[in-house]
Design a protein around this motif. Sequence first.
Motif, PDB file in Angstrom:
ATOM      1  N   LYS A 305     100.412  67.660  54.976  1.00  0.00           N
ATOM      2  CA  LYS A 305      99.346  67.303  54.059  1.00  0.00           C
ATOM      3  C   LYS A 305      99.764  67.622  52.626  1.00  0.00           C
ATOM      4  N   HIS A 306      99.315  66.766  51.698  1.00  0.00           N
ATOM      5  CA  HIS A 306      99.449  67.057  50.274  1.00  0.00           C
ATOM      6  C   HIS A 306      98.322  68.004  49.890  1.00  0.00           C
ATOM      7  N   VAL A 307      98.672  69.168  49.317  1.00  0.00           N
ATOM      8  CA  VAL A 307      97.664  70.211  49.064  1.00  0.00           C
ATOM      9  C   VAL A 307      97.721  70.646  47.590  1.00  0.00           C
ATOM     10  N   PRO A 308      97.142  69.859  46.696  1.00  0.00           N
ATOM     11  CA  PRO A 308      97.210  70.191  45.273  1.00  0.00           C
ATOM     12  C   PRO A 308      96.574  71.528  44.926  1.00  0.00           C
ATOM     13  N   LYS A 309      95.632  72.002  45.763  1.00  0.00           N
ATOM     14  CA  LYS A 309      95.003  73.305  45.532  1.00  0.00           C
ATOM     15  C   LYS A 309      95.486  74.344  46.555  1.00  0.00           C
ATOM     16  N   TYR A 310      96.662  74.080  47.134  1.00  0.00           N
ATOM     17  CA  TYR A 310      97.275  75.013  48.086  1.00  0.00           C
ATOM     18  C   TYR A 310      96.317  75.265  49.260  1.00  0.00           C
ATOM     19  N   GLY A 311      96.141  76.519  49.644  1.00  0.00           N
ATOM     20  CA  GLY A 311      95.285  76.820  50.784  1.00  0.00           C
ATOM     21  C   GLY A 311      93.855  76.356  50.618  1.00  0.00           C
ATOM     22  N   ALA A 312      93.381  76.287  49.377  1.00  0.00           N
ATOM     23  CA  ALA A 312      92.005  75.848  49.123  1.00  0.00           C
ATOM     24  C   ALA A 312      91.806  74.371  49.442  1.00  0.00           C
ATOM     25  N   SER A 313      92.903  73.631  49.629  1.00  0.00           N
ATOM     26  CA  SER A 313      92.789  72.219  49.980  1.00  0.00           C
ATOM     27  C   SER A 313      92.496  72.009  51.458  1.00  0.00           C
ATOM     28  N   VAL A 314      92.585  73.068  52.254  1.00  0.00           N
ATOM     29  CA  VAL A 314      92.454  72.947  53.710  1.00  0.00           C
ATOM     30  C   VAL A 314      91.027  73.278  54.129  1.00  0.00           C
ATOM     31  N   SER A 315      90.345  72.302  54.685  1.00  0.00           N
ATOM     32  CA  SER A 315      88.978  72.505  55.180  1.00  0.00           C
ATOM     33  C   SER A 315      89.015  72.782  56.677  1.00  0.00           C
ATOM     34  N   GLU A 316      87.913  73.257  57.215  1.00  0.00           N
ATOM     35  CA  GLU A 316      87.832  73.484  58.656  1.00  0.00           C
ATOM     36  C   GLU A 316      87.909  72.164  59.410  1.00  0.00           C
ATOM     37  N   GLY A 317      87.353  71.104  58.820  1.00  0.00           N
ATOM     38  CA  GLY A 317      87.446  69.793  59.449  1.00  0.00           C
ATOM     39  C   GLY A 317      88.888  69.327  59.557  1.00  0.00           C
ATOM     40  N   MET A 318      89.659  69.532  58.474  1.00  0.00           N
ATOM     41  CA  MET A 318      91.069  69.166  58.498  1.00  0.00           C
ATOM     42  C   MET A 318      91.816  69.972  59.554  1.00  0.00           C
TER      43      MET A 318
END
Length: 438
Positions: A305-318
Amino acid sequence: MIALPNDDNSCGWYQALPPAAPATRLKGSQKADYAVLGAGFAGLAAARRLAELKPDARIVLVDAQRVAEGASGRNSGFVIDLPHKFALEHPDPVHKQKLLGLNRAAIAQLQGLVERHGIDCQWSAVGKYQGAVGERGIAFLEHFEHLMKDLGEPYHWVDKAELGRVLGTGFYRQAIFTPGCYLMQPAALVRGMAEHLPENVELLEQSPIRSLRREGGLWRLQGDEGEIQAPTLLLGASIFTREFGYLKNRLLPVMTFASWTRPLTDDELTRYGGELNWGLTPADHAGTTLRMTADRRILIRNSYKHVPKYGASVSEGMRSKIRADHRKAFLDRYPELAEVPFTHTWGGVYAISRNFTNFFGELEDGVYASACDNGVGAAWGTISGTLLAEMAVGADTQALRDIRQVTGMPSLNPPEPFLGLGVKSRIRLAKWQSRSEL
């Protein structure tokens, strides 16, 4: 505003370790001869080498997290000697031989530390398999064979039957085995190296640096409860180098995800029927990485995944969707183990560049960095951190000359929102093209 890693506590490698000793945090005003930012493979190697070269110097190594909580403790546990798949395509054989020599120097360094300090990290010289499921994968393997011949490196083909005896699954059609890869428990290795740093290195954890500025010939690293002042700064922060204003539009933050099982029981191990302690990477780079650890856990990795906000880009849904993708890959390979649950699903963020070029060198007066490992961080982080320390003290070695020759400037990225759209589209396309190998 400096964006922090924001990693969660889901990493299986880290959670499998005993609780860490209490952290020493940055408090008050600290003065040092050298400050090293980032305590992963690169930062640990840089701090150690500085201490060896300058035994009377004070070196402060600082990290926003606990050691091994970040990317260095989150990879799949491979230390690979061969150049990265994209680097293998380089037209100059001397370039590839230099990369190979640097990677092998890193492996030798890591093995020496493991043996000298008795680091319990499942360190093992077992090589690795590069596996193919269908025709697309076989075509990649045939191309890989051509590259191995050009490089003059040993390899051998593994047929379906032999592969099944090792992997405990008939899912793969063929593989190429290369002997130079080492396997390890990354969080255990990184923590073990941190526990055996030289006496003139002080490690400060859970101490995020909020700002960086130059004042009166000193670099001032400002934290929440203190600051570090040093004339020389070494950045081993990979993608987070851009948070301090360097290589700002040249690094792409990508997160790769893995899931693993609990340790198999004796009955489950019998049904599995394969061997322990092996690793397989996909012939098609967007396929599935597979590990059986020495302590009986099966690991699946195949999501990016592309994560421009690093860990904050990862949701529980993802995370749930990724876990479901991993579960399908697991059941495709091991339907007889359908009742074995995953215990952890985690991601680790790393830096890639559009031209697959690693940065190494001096960013400005007194600031040195190794950034952008392009997804092969254990060996590259170790050797680049070591040689960055040599550069910072003005040393001149053949290895330092070699790494200067094989690194360069990552290419500029297009502006947002075009960058994000392009990266996401490229990842989706790669997943679709590689669907037969997942």
